[in-house]
Design a protein around this motif. Structure first.
Motif, PDB file in Angstrom:
ATOM      1  N   ILE A 182      34.243  68.856  12.688  1.00 18.80           N
ATOM      2  CA  ILE A 182      33.367  67.746  12.325  1.00 18.80           C
ATOM      3  C   ILE A 182      32.449  67.441  13.510  1.00 18.80           C
ATOM      4  CG2 ILE A 182      35.111  66.777  10.767  1.00 18.80           C
ATOM      5  CD1 ILE A 182      35.649  64.631  12.919  1.00 18.80           C
ATOM      6  N   ASN A 183      31.442  66.670  13.229  1.00 22.33           N
ATOM      7  CA  ASN A 183      30.495  66.261  14.273  1.00 22.33           C
ATOM      8  C   ASN A 183      30.648  64.773  14.521  1.00 22.33           C
ATOM      9  OD1 ASN A 183      27.674  65.163  15.178  1.00 22.33           O
ATOM     10  ND2 ASN A 183      27.634  67.371  15.624  1.00 22.33           N
ATOM     11  N   VAL A 184      30.987  64.428  15.764  1.00 25.07           N
ATOM     12  CA  VAL A 184      31.171  63.032  16.157  1.00 25.07           C
ATOM     13  C   VAL A 184      30.213  62.745  17.306  1.00 25.07           C
ATOM     14  CG1 VAL A 184      32.778  61.278  16.957  1.00 25.07           C
ATOM     15  CG2 VAL A 184      33.591  63.134  15.483  1.00 25.07           C
ATOM     16  N   ASN A 185      29.276  61.856  17.046  1.00 28.22           N
ATOM     17  CA  ASN A 185      28.301  61.488  18.071  1.00 28.22           C
ATOM     18  C   ASN A 185      27.563  62.712  18.614  1.00 28.22           C
ATOM     19  OD1 ASN A 185      29.058  58.742  17.871  1.00 28.22           O
ATOM     20  ND2 ASN A 185      30.727  59.059  19.350  1.00 28.22           N
ATOM     21  N   GLY A 212      39.557  58.546  14.223  1.00 30.62           N
ATOM     22  CA  GLY A 212      38.346  58.004  13.623  1.00 30.62           C
ATOM     23  C   GLY A 212      38.394  58.077  12.110  1.00 30.62           C
ATOM     24  N   TRP A 213      37.258  57.808  11.499  1.00 31.64           N
ATOM     25  CA  TRP A 213      37.184  57.812  10.055  1.00 31.64           C
ATOM     26  C   TRP A 213      35.795  58.243   9.603  1.00 31.64           C
ATOM     27  CZ3 TRP A 213      35.595  53.019   6.937  1.00 31.64           C
ATOM     28  CH2 TRP A 213      34.606  52.294   7.619  1.00 31.64           C
ATOM     29  N   TRP A 214      35.637  58.484   8.313  1.00 33.34           N
ATOM     30  CA  TRP A 214      34.329  58.749   7.743  1.00 33.34           C
ATOM     31  C   TRP A 214      33.801  57.437   7.203  1.00 33.34           C
ATOM     32  CZ3 TRP A 214      30.340  61.953   7.385  1.00 33.34           C
ATOM     33  CH2 TRP A 214      29.409  61.771   6.352  1.00 33.34           C
ATOM     34  N   ASN A 215      32.687  57.010   7.790  1.00 33.47           N
ATOM     35  CA  ASN A 215      32.059  55.766   7.345  1.00 33.47           C
ATOM     36  C   ASN A 215      31.122  56.109   6.180  1.00 33.47           C
ATOM     37  OD1 ASN A 215      30.735  53.351   6.958  1.00 33.47           O
ATOM     38  ND2 ASN A 215      30.302  53.011   9.138  1.00 33.47           N
ATOM     39  N   TYR A 223      30.899  60.532  10.644  1.00 32.34           N
ATOM     40  CA  TYR A 223      32.210  60.395  11.263  1.00 32.34           C
ATOM     41  C   TYR A 223      32.080  59.481  12.478  1.00 32.34           C
ATOM     42  CZ  TYR A 223      34.036  64.211   8.398  1.00 32.34           C
ATOM     43  OH  TYR A 223      34.441  64.985   7.353  1.00 32.34           O
ATOM     44  N   GLU A 224      32.998  58.531  12.580  1.00 28.30           N
ATOM     45  CA  GLU A 224      32.972  57.587  13.693  1.00 28.30           C
ATOM     46  C   GLU A 224      34.363  57.476  14.307  1.00 28.30           C
ATOM     47  OE1 GLU A 224      29.499  54.620  11.863  1.00 28.30           O
ATOM     48  OE2 GLU A 224      31.594  53.953  11.967  1.00 28.30           O
TER      49      GLU A 224
END
Length: 260
Positions: A182-185, A212-215, A223-224
């Motif tokens: 996944i891509n986070v920030n 984190g979670w998927w917003n 993803y955050e």
């Protein structure tokens, strides 16, 4: 005197000669009669043999005749049965032809319906939380490819579309954990993803340092990272439960509160 004796002797010789001749002729006639009788008997025997042969041949022909009559009777029964079967098949052919006409009409209606269903499924996948997103997109593309194939029956196409809907429906009732990138920030990373129905999609790094979670809110869709202290242990517990590494229980995940 002497002449008289000679005359008597001559008469006796003549009588004896006539007697002998008479006896010889009778024997000849009798022999002829016997010969004729024997010939008649032989011919009678030959005729009887012919009569016996003809009688036996007649019996055989009569027996064959009765067999042929039985065969004809059986063939008549068989023909009547075939006639009934042919009549039933002709009715079935008529009904089948009518069914084919109805199927053709239904196909003309089903094809646009299936195309709309595929488009609706595509939109649903894109708007849904992005679990197994590539797998689900590929499923939609396979459906589009099948729709263009002439060698696939309409019934099979419809079955495939319904199958895809059933899979998506099942996703909403299951919990699963799997690894994905996944891509986070702006940074790609391999994490453990936990899908809880369609309620939440949360993630955790392999070293459990990040959670984190998927917003899925309209303005976010990303993803955050969330506070590890609030959800780290709970998310890890959920991941183990989904992988059957832990017995059932409760765990907390972040969800979006419904709006009025």
């Amino acid at each position: 005197m002497k002449n008289v004796q000679v005359s008597r002797l001559s008469t006796s010789l003549i009588a004896l000669s006539l007697a002998v001749l008479s006896t010889s002729a009778g024997a000849t006639v009798i022999n002829d009669i016997f010969k004729v009788a024997e010939q008649v008997n032989a011919q009678a025997k030959l005729s009887q043999v012919k009569i016996d042969a003809t009688t036996e041949q007649t019996r055989e022909l009569y027996a064959d005749y009765k067999v042929v009559l039985k065969e004809i009777e059986g063939l008549q029964v068989y023909n009547r049965q075939l006639e009934r079967q042919i009549a039933v098949q002709e009715r079935e052919m008529t009904e089948l032809a009518a069914s084919i006409d109805r199927v053709t009409e239904v196909e003309r209606q089903v094809m646009p319906l299936m195309l709309r269903m595929i488009e609706g499924l595509d939109q649903f996948v894109e708007l849904d939380i992005p679990f197994r997103i590539e797998e689900r997109r590929e499923r939609v593309e396979r459906l589009r490819t099948i729709m263009d194939r002439a060698d696939v029956a309409v019934s099979e196409k419809f079955s495939q579309v319904l199958g895809a809907y059933q899979i998506e429906n099942e996703y909403g009732r299951t919990m699963e954990a799997y690894s994905a990138s996944i891509n986070v920030n702006g940074r790609d990373m391999i994490v453990d993803l936990l899908k809880v129905g369609r309620v939440a999609l949360v993630w955790q790094s392999g070293d459990r340092e990040m959670t984190g979670w998927w917003n899925n809110q309209p303005g976010a869709k990303r993803y955050e990272e969330i506070d590890e202290s609030d959800y780290g242990t709970s998310v890890n517990r959920g991941i183990k439960m989904a992988r059957k590494q832990l017995t059932g229980g409760l765990f907390a995940v972040p969800v979006i509160a419904p709006e009025s």
